[in-house]
Design an enzyme around this catalytic site. Structure first.
Site, PDB file in Angstrom:
ATOM      1  N   ASN A  29       0.351   7.355   2.964  1.00 19.74           N
ATOM      2  CA  ASN A  29       1.129   6.525   3.884  1.00 19.74           C
ATOM      3  C   ASN A  29       2.568   7.008   4.025  1.00 19.74           C
ATOM      4  O   ASN A  29       3.458   6.239   4.374  1.00 19.74           O
ATOM      5  CB  ASN A  29       1.103   5.063   3.433  1.00 19.74           C
ATOM      6  CG  ASN A  29      -0.257   4.436   3.660  1.00 19.74           C
ATOM      7  OD1 ASN A  29      -1.067   4.959   4.422  1.00 19.74           O
ATOM      8  ND2 ASN A  29      -0.518   3.319   3.006  1.00 19.74           N
ATOM      9  N   LYS A  40       1.632   4.617  -1.033  1.00 17.43           N
ATOM     10  CA  LYS A  40       0.845   5.713  -1.588  1.00 17.43           C
ATOM     11  C   LYS A  40       1.132   6.972  -0.792  1.00 17.43           C
ATOM     12  O   LYS A  40       1.765   6.938   0.270  1.00 17.43           O
ATOM     13  CB  LYS A  40      -0.643   5.391  -1.553  1.00 17.43           C
ATOM     14  CG  LYS A  40      -1.208   5.156  -0.148  1.00 17.43           C
ATOM     15  CD  LYS A  40      -2.699   4.856  -0.211  1.00 17.43           C
ATOM     16  CE  LYS A  40      -3.277   4.618   1.184  1.00 17.43           C
ATOM     17  NZ  LYS A  40      -4.732   4.351   1.123  1.00 17.43           N
ATOM     18  N   ASP A  94       0.834  -1.206   0.000  1.00 17.69           N
ATOM     19  CA  ASP A  94       0.000   0.000   0.000  1.00 17.69           C
ATOM     20  C   ASP A  94       0.865   1.250   0.000  1.00 17.69           C
ATOM     21  O   ASP A  94       0.643   2.182   0.783  1.00 17.69           O
ATOM     22  CB  ASP A  94      -0.951  -0.004   1.198  1.00 17.69           C
ATOM     23  CG  ASP A  94      -2.170   0.893   0.973  1.00 17.69           C
ATOM     24  OD1 ASP A  94      -2.459   1.224  -0.190  1.00 17.69           O
ATOM     25  OD2 ASP A  94      -2.835   1.239   1.964  1.00 17.69           O
TER      26      ASP A  94
END
Length: 255
Positions: A38, A35, A33
């Site tokens: 984050n 992105k 994840d």
């Protein structure tokens, strides 16, 4: 061309995130994840990769099949249900760097992973003419649709011409502050934005297409695992380089 970070700033961010992925992969962890939401910022504007709610242990040579992540950043092999491996994280890094350099995603999001897969498979991923040849080459190798041919190791990442004379030493990388981030912190309206949870929002960047980049309507997320989905953070209203408001504890990886 709408607002974007300079290539010099993107180079620093890319080096730091590449080191983070290399560190994780060496320890047999796939993030799944990578992105903008984050990414955490230090006081000097440097990056930390966070939120391991979707990560899992995956040794080199291993394969995963769960469709998870944020749909704009998901590699084609993830969208198709696998098998996939650590190369998927490098694709996500390519999407993130493209968005930092242009202020928009290379492919508009679709409402579900099947529609997104069809679009991703048919999109040529042509680089804007404003990119330097070295940045175009880096993103082309990261956004290679065939994971076996994709740039997928830190060693190969470091050898890219885009990083000529760039150090990947942690101490040296962190020594020089990222001026554009410090300038945002010094804006007169920073205190008001902090109270609204927008301290590090990129919204003050002139012309930055934050509505198209990370508005809630443009952030569908695909999760097949209900338990994992419960830990997935909600989309942010703007392209903030800060952690999402998830329910679980957050951990940082210091590269």
């Amino acid at each position: 061309m709408i607002g974007q970070f300079s290539e010099d700033t993107v180079r620093v961010f890319a080096a730091e995130l590449g080191c983070a992925l290399g560190f994780l992969h060496d320890f047999g962890i796939i993030h799944r994840d990578v992105k903008m939401e984050n990414i955490l910022l230090t006081d000097n504007g440097h990056l930390r990769l966070a939120d391991f709610g979707l990560s899992r242990r995956l040794e080199q040579g291993g394969r995963a099949f769960t469709i998870c992540g944020t749909i704009q950043y998901m590699a084609p092999e993830v969208l198709s249900g696998g098998p996939y491996n650590h190369a998927a994280d490098w694709w996500s890094l390519g999407i993130l760097l493209f968005s930092l350099a242009t202020g928009k995603f290379p492919v508009p999001p679709e409402p579900d992973h099947c529609s997104m897969l069809r679009k991703v498979r048919g999109f040529p991923y042509e680089m804007p003419l404003s990119f330097s040849p070295s940045l175009s080459l880096l993103l082309t190798e990261l956004l290679c649709k065939n994971p076996s041919r994709r740039l997928r190791t830190l060693d190969r990442f470091k050898r890219q011409t885009f990083f000529h004379r760039t150090t990947f030493d942690f101490e040296l990388l962190q020594r020089q502050p990222v001026e554009v981030i410090l300038e945002l912190r010094e804006r007169p309206d920073r205190a008001a934005k902090a109270r609204r949870g927008l301290t590090f929002s990129l919204q003050p960047l002139r012309g930055f297409d934050f509505d198209a980049l990370l508005s809630p309507a443009a952030m569908p997320e695909t999760q097949l695992d209900a338990e994992v989905h419960a830990r997935t953070a909600a989309p942010l209203p703007g392209p903030a380089l800060r952690p999402p408001r998830g329910k679980g504890p957050r951990r940082e990886v210091f590269v």
